[in-house]
Design a protein around this motif. Structure first.
Motif, PDB file in Angstrom:
ATOM      1  N   SER A  75     -11.403   0.513   4.887  1.00 47.93           N
ATOM      2  CA  SER A  75     -10.514  -0.698   5.278  1.00 47.93           C
ATOM      3  C   SER A  75      -9.900  -0.381   6.669  1.00 47.93           C
ATOM      4  CB  SER A  75      -9.322  -0.891   4.483  1.00 47.93           C
ATOM      5  OG  SER A  75      -8.606  -1.828   4.741  1.00 47.93           O
ATOM      6  N   LEU A  76      -9.852  -1.655   7.358  1.00 44.56           N
ATOM      7  CA  LEU A  76      -9.223  -1.822   8.470  1.00 44.56           C
ATOM      8  C   LEU A  76      -8.050  -2.297   8.653  1.00 44.56           C
ATOM      9  CD1 LEU A  76     -12.471  -3.821  10.530  1.00 44.56           C
ATOM     10  CD2 LEU A  76     -11.884  -1.123  10.332  1.00 44.56           C
ATOM     11  N   ASN A  77      -7.634  -2.339   7.433  1.00 48.78           N
ATOM     12  CA  ASN A  77      -6.102  -3.085   7.237  1.00 48.78           C
ATOM     13  C   ASN A  77      -5.045  -1.854   6.457  1.00 48.78           C
ATOM     14  OD1 ASN A  77      -3.932  -4.403   5.696  1.00 48.78           O
ATOM     15  ND2 ASN A  77      -4.738  -6.187   6.914  1.00 48.78           N
ATOM     16  N   LYS A  78      -4.275  -1.216   7.316  1.00 51.79           N
ATOM     17  CA  LYS A  78      -3.362  -0.327   6.233  1.00 51.79           C
ATOM     18  C   LYS A  78      -2.649  -1.101   5.223  1.00 51.79           C
ATOM     19  CE  LYS A  78       0.259   3.156   6.918  1.00 51.79           C
ATOM     20  NZ  LYS A  78       0.558   3.203   5.535  1.00 51.79           N
ATOM     21  N   ASP A  79      -2.181  -2.170   5.316  1.00 50.68           N
ATOM     22  CA  ASP A  79      -1.367  -2.840   4.038  1.00 50.68           C
ATOM     23  C   ASP A  79      -2.336  -2.816   2.823  1.00 50.68           C
ATOM     24  OD1 ASP A  79       1.031  -3.341   5.662  1.00 50.68           O
ATOM     25  OD2 ASP A  79       0.398  -5.038   6.220  1.00 50.68           O
ATOM     26  N   PHE A  80      -3.663  -3.255   3.305  1.00 48.39           N
ATOM     27  CA  PHE A  80      -4.499  -3.495   2.260  1.00 48.39           C
ATOM     28  C   PHE A  80      -4.839  -1.996   1.447  1.00 48.39           C
ATOM     29  CE2 PHE A  80      -9.120  -2.673   0.782  1.00 48.39           C
ATOM     30  CZ  PHE A  80      -9.025  -3.837  -0.397  1.00 48.39           C
ATOM     31  N   VAL A  81      -4.761  -0.871   2.138  1.00 47.42           N
ATOM     32  CA  VAL A  81      -4.951   0.280   1.621  1.00 47.42           C
ATOM     33  C   VAL A  81      -3.793   0.847   0.786  1.00 47.42           C
ATOM     34  CG1 VAL A  81      -5.325   2.893   2.189  1.00 47.42           C
ATOM     35  CG2 VAL A  81      -6.462   1.242   3.556  1.00 47.42           C
ATOM     36  N   ASP A  82      -2.536   0.361   1.516  1.00 51.84           N
ATOM     37  CA  ASP A  82      -1.340   0.796   0.611  1.00 51.84           C
ATOM     38  C   ASP A  82      -1.387   0.092  -0.644  1.00 51.84           C
ATOM     39  OD1 ASP A  82      -0.831   2.568   2.757  1.00 51.84           O
ATOM     40  OD2 ASP A  82       0.842   0.944   3.789  1.00 51.84           O
ATOM     41  N   ASP A  83      -1.576  -1.264  -0.761  1.00 51.38           N
ATOM     42  CA  ASP A  83      -1.622  -2.081  -2.115  1.00 51.38           C
ATOM     43  C   ASP A  83      -2.621  -1.465  -3.087  1.00 51.38           C
ATOM     44  OD1 ASP A  83       0.409  -3.716  -0.798  1.00 51.38           O
ATOM     45  OD2 ASP A  83      -0.995  -5.351  -0.224  1.00 51.38           O
ATOM     46  N   LEU A  84      -3.878  -1.025  -2.515  1.00 50.95           N
ATOM     47  CA  LEU A  84      -4.893  -0.795  -3.456  1.00 50.95           C
ATOM     48  C   LEU A  84      -4.467   0.598  -3.817  1.00 50.95           C
ATOM     49  CD1 LEU A  84      -7.707  -0.961  -4.523  1.00 50.95           C
ATOM     50  CD2 LEU A  84      -8.599   0.158  -2.518  1.00 50.95           C
ATOM     51  N   THR A  85      -3.785   1.439  -3.099  1.00 53.34           N
ATOM     52  CA  THR A  85      -3.399   2.837  -3.600  1.00 53.34           C
ATOM     53  C   THR A  85      -2.229   2.899  -4.595  1.00 53.34           C
ATOM     54  OG1 THR A  85      -3.917   3.595  -1.386  1.00 53.34           O
ATOM     55  CG2 THR A  85      -2.461   4.870  -2.953  1.00 53.34           C
ATOM     56  N   ASP A  86      -1.519   1.647  -4.443  1.00 54.30           N
ATOM     57  CA  ASP A  86      -0.288   1.518  -5.301  1.00 54.30           C
ATOM     58  C   ASP A  86      -0.852   0.965  -6.557  1.00 54.30           C
ATOM     59  OD1 ASP A  86       1.612   2.272  -3.532  1.00 54.30           O
ATOM     60  OD2 ASP A  86       2.283   0.047  -3.047  1.00 54.30           O
ATOM     61  N   LEU A  87      -1.783  -0.145  -6.646  1.00 55.70           N
ATOM     62  CA  LEU A  87      -2.515  -0.534  -8.010  1.00 55.70           C
ATOM     63  C   LEU A  87      -2.970   0.495  -8.467  1.00 55.70           C
ATOM     64  CD1 LEU A  87      -4.134  -4.039  -6.505  1.00 55.70           C
ATOM     65  CD2 LEU A  87      -2.103  -3.617  -8.114  1.00 55.70           C
ATOM     66  N   ILE A  88      -4.062   1.301  -7.773  1.00 53.31           N
ATOM     67  CA  ILE A  88      -4.789   2.416  -8.555  1.00 53.31           C
ATOM     68  C   ILE A  88      -3.884   3.370  -9.205  1.00 53.31           C
ATOM     69  CG2 ILE A  88      -6.530   4.412  -8.324  1.00 53.31           C
ATOM     70  CD1 ILE A  88      -7.879   2.837  -5.978  1.00 53.31           C
ATOM     71  N   ILE A  89      -2.795   3.694  -8.507  1.00 55.23           N
ATOM     72  CA  ILE A  89      -1.721   4.995  -9.010  1.00 55.23           C
ATOM     73  C   ILE A  89      -1.099   4.208 -10.227  1.00 55.23           C
ATOM     74  CG2 ILE A  89       0.429   6.226  -8.734  1.00 55.23           C
ATOM     75  CD1 ILE A  89      -0.520   6.595  -5.879  1.00 55.23           C
ATOM     76  N   GLU A  90      -0.772   2.966 -10.227  1.00 54.80           N
ATOM     77  CA  GLU A  90      -0.244   2.183 -11.601  1.00 54.80           C
ATOM     78  C   GLU A  90      -0.863   2.088 -12.574  1.00 54.80           C
ATOM     79  OE1 GLU A  90       0.790  -2.268 -12.315  1.00 54.80           O
ATOM     80  OE2 GLU A  90       1.257  -1.649 -10.313  1.00 54.80           O
ATOM     81  N   ALA A  91      -2.488   1.840 -12.211  1.00 52.76           N
ATOM     82  CA  ALA A  91      -3.307   1.918 -13.551  1.00 52.76           C
ATOM     83  C   ALA A  91      -3.497   3.267 -14.090  1.00 52.76           C
ATOM     84  CB  ALA A  91      -4.576   1.491 -12.900  1.00 52.76           C
ATOM     85  N   TYR A  92      -3.582   4.295 -13.390  1.00 49.26           N
ATOM     86  CA  TYR A  92      -3.690   5.573 -13.807  1.00 49.26           C
ATOM     87  C   TYR A  92      -2.343   6.100 -14.441  1.00 49.26           C
ATOM     88  CZ  TYR A  92      -3.536  10.526 -13.387  1.00 49.26           C
ATOM     89  OH  TYR A  92      -3.407  12.034 -13.869  1.00 49.26           O
ATOM     90  N   ALA A  93      -1.304   5.747 -14.078  1.00 47.83           N
ATOM     91  CA  ALA A  93      -0.101   5.755 -14.959  1.00 47.83           C
ATOM     92  C   ALA A  93      -0.107   5.320 -16.221  1.00 47.83           C
ATOM     93  CB  ALA A  93       1.247   5.494 -14.022  1.00 47.83           C
ATOM     94  N   ASN A  94      -0.823   4.067 -16.402  1.00 46.98           N
ATOM     95  CA  ASN A  94      -0.750   3.491 -17.715  1.00 46.98           C
ATOM     96  C   ASN A  94      -1.910   3.496 -18.492  1.00 46.98           C
ATOM     97  OD1 ASN A  94       1.882   1.857 -17.269  1.00 46.98           O
ATOM     98  ND2 ASN A  94       0.659   0.569 -16.046  1.00 46.98           N
ATOM     99  N   ALA A  95      -2.780   4.497 -17.931  1.00 45.80           N
ATOM    100  CA  ALA A  95      -3.936   4.739 -18.663  1.00 45.80           C
ATOM    101  C   ALA A  95      -3.749   5.635 -19.877  1.00 45.80           C
ATOM    102  CB  ALA A  95      -5.074   5.143 -17.716  1.00 45.80           C
TER     103      ALA A  95
END
Length: 95
Positions: A75-95
């Motif tokens: 990604s060329l956008n750090k905010d996108f990477v941060d948001d995506l990382t947060d979503l993935i960690i959240e999904a992992y925690a709830n899996a």
């Protein structure tokens, strides 16, 4: 799981996240992320020294006898990477 993000403001929406947990020293999961119901990208969720991070699709190559890695997708956008990382960690925690 659906929440507004900087990515969605730019027309990229995460429509599904599938977490495949792995028992390993640092690798926590393989994660399939679907964007706009059109594209699936596999990431690795890794536990590093400073917390969890995502590894983007990449390939390895040798240079000067050392193994190096180059991202195939990024990604060329750090905010996108941060948001995506947060979503993935959240999904992992709830899996």
């Amino acid at each position: 799981m659906k929440r507004a993000s900087n990515a969605e403001q730019n027309g990229i929406g995460v429509t599904d996240i599938k977490v495949y947990k792995i028992k390993s020293d640092s690798l926590r999961a393989n994660v399939a992320v679907t964007f706009n119901d059109l594209l699936v990208v596999y990431f690795k969720l890794i536990e590093g020294k400073n917390g969890m991070f995502i590894s983007w699709p990449n390939h390895s190559y040798k240079e000067g006898g050392k193994t190096k890695y180059r991202d195939d997708v990024y990604s060329l956008n750090k905010d996108f990477v941060d948001d995506l990382t947060d979503l993935i960690i959240e999904a992992y925690a709830n899996a």
